[in-house]
Design an enzyme around this catalytic site. Structure first.
Site, short mmCIF file in Angstrom:
data_model
loop_
_atom_site.label_atom_id
_atom_site.label_comp_id
_atom_site.label_asym_id
_atom_site.label_seq_id
_atom_site.Cartn_x
_atom_site.Cartn_y
_atom_site.Cartn_z
N CYS A 134 0.81 -1.23 0.00
CA CYS A 134 0.00 0.00 0.00
C CYS A 134 0.84 1.27 0.00
O CYS A 134 0.61 2.18 -0.81
CB CYS A 134 -0.99 -0.01 1.17
N HIS A 151 -2.70 1.30 6.99
CA HIS A 151 -3.01 1.23 5.56
C HIS A 151 -3.14 2.65 5.00
O HIS A 151 -3.51 3.58 5.71
CB HIS A 151 -4.33 0.47 5.33
N HIS A 205 -5.74 1.95 -4.42
CA HIS A 205 -4.85 1.41 -3.39
C HIS A 205 -4.46 -0.03 -3.71
O HIS A 205 -5.06 -0.69 -4.57
CB HIS A 205 -5.50 1.49 -2.00
#
Length: 360
Positions: free
Chosen positions: A274, A322, A334
């Site tokens: 990520c 994240h 993402h």
């Protein structure tokens, strides 16, 4: 609940419990016992109910979340190791240069000592009395005085350089110790990542094809519910920010990676995690940013959710584990987790911690 499903949930819980024990401080890193393989696609056992699959979905979510936290720790350790290695290389160069300087200064000091020896070492008064031409003696005395001052300066510089060398050596030794400790931390994070992912994959491997498809639909439904609730707050009515030229470049880079696989620790070009995706996107836009989602949250300027614009980074979960890039119209791009690819989804599909703005 059918007997086959009881075995499935028991197997899943066994894996989760094993990983929880492994993550506890002071616990030996032994691999969890493998769960027995599950045969059939619903004919040999009763298909799982949606409630049972929802329980498994939540278990997988926890496992992949812990893997994401460990991935951030690994990436941070990797980045720090590069910095520490560069510092050690710099210190080594200083030590080499310092040793060369010491050799040169010792040569100068030795030459001065030999010149003094050749003059006989007589005191100035005696040299004046023995001189046939006092004027020449006085001129020579001035040169001798200048030479003595230069020698004193050389010796003082030699002392300082030797002291610097000692400090460089101490700093390099400390740097090696930190690098070794950081290497151990990185190895520990790597082991945890692999165990968490292996545990999640083991849970998923117990599901029949039809159950995996239903599980995927449950994941999509959960994300959709969160997104709908987020949009229901009227947040899009307040978001009017337009992307900057750099923000557009970052968004273009990130969306060009759609379909590429998630891989922990990866920064492209073929796979990403990520924060690898977001950091490389902004590097491509000409603005380097921290490597990990936690450091992006800690170091980059924060803006209100209602003020965000395309290119801003949305940080998710209370532990900043994240990160995704906002691309406008309530959507993000993402790299979700292992087993998934870079994708576009709703910005409100996960719990938002806050928004940061590179290049602010």
């Amino acid at each position: 609940m059918g007997s086959g499903k009881r075995g499935l949930l028991a197997a899943a819980l066994t894996v989760v419990c094993a990983v929880t024990v492994l993550a506890a401080p002071g616990t030996a890193l032994a691999a969890p016992d493998p769960t027995p393989p599950r045969s059939g696609s619903g004919t040999a056992s009763t298909p799982a109910t949606n409630e049972e699959l929802e329980s498994i979905r939540l278990q997988l979510e926890d496992l992949y979340h812990d893997a994401a936290v460990a991935t951030d720790a690994y990436n941070a350790a990797e980045e720090l190791a590069e910095e520490q290695s560069a510092q050690i290389v710099g210190l080594a160069k200083r030590i080499v240069d310092g040793r060369e300087k010491v050799a040169d200064l010792k040569a100068l000091a030795g030459a001065a000592a030999r010149a003094q020896y050749r003059s006989g070492g007589l005191p100035p008064e005696a040299q004046l009395m023995l001189s046939d031409t006092p004027r020449e003696f006085l001129d020579g005395s001035e040169r001798i005085l200048q030479g003595q001052r230069a020698t004193d300066h050389t010796l003082a510089e030699l002392t300082r350089t030797q002291q610097d060398l000692e400090q460089y050596a101490k700093d390099a030794s400390t740097g090696w110790e930190k690098l070794e400790a950081n290497r151990k931390a990185k190895d520990a994070a790597k082991k945890k990542i692999k165990k968490q992912i292996a545990a999640a994959e083991r849970v998923e491997s117990q599901l029949a094809k039809e159950e995996k498809e239903r599980l995927a639909r449950l994941e999509q439904q959960a994300a959709s519910r969160s997104q709908t609730a987020w949009l229901g707050t009227g947040i899009l009515d307040d978001i009017e920010g337009r992307a900057t030229a750099q923000g557009k470049k970052a968004v273009a880079y990130a969306t060009d990676q759609l379909g590429k696989a998630y891989e922990w620790g990866a920064e492209g070009p073929s796979t990403f995690d990520c924060s690898g995706l977001t950091s490389q996107a902004w590097a491509a836009a000409g603005t380097p940013i921290p490597r990990t989602s936690q450091e992006q949250w800690r170091q980059l300027p924060r803006v209100g959710v209602e003020d965000m614009r395309p290119g801003d980074l949305i940080i998710y979960n209370s532990d900043a584990s994240h990160v995704a890039m906002y691309i406008g119209d309530g959507s993000i791009v993402h790299a979700p987790r292992p087993g998934r690819t870079v994708t576009i989804t709703g910005a409100g599909s996960m719990p938002i911690l806050g928004v940061v703005r590179p290049g602010a």
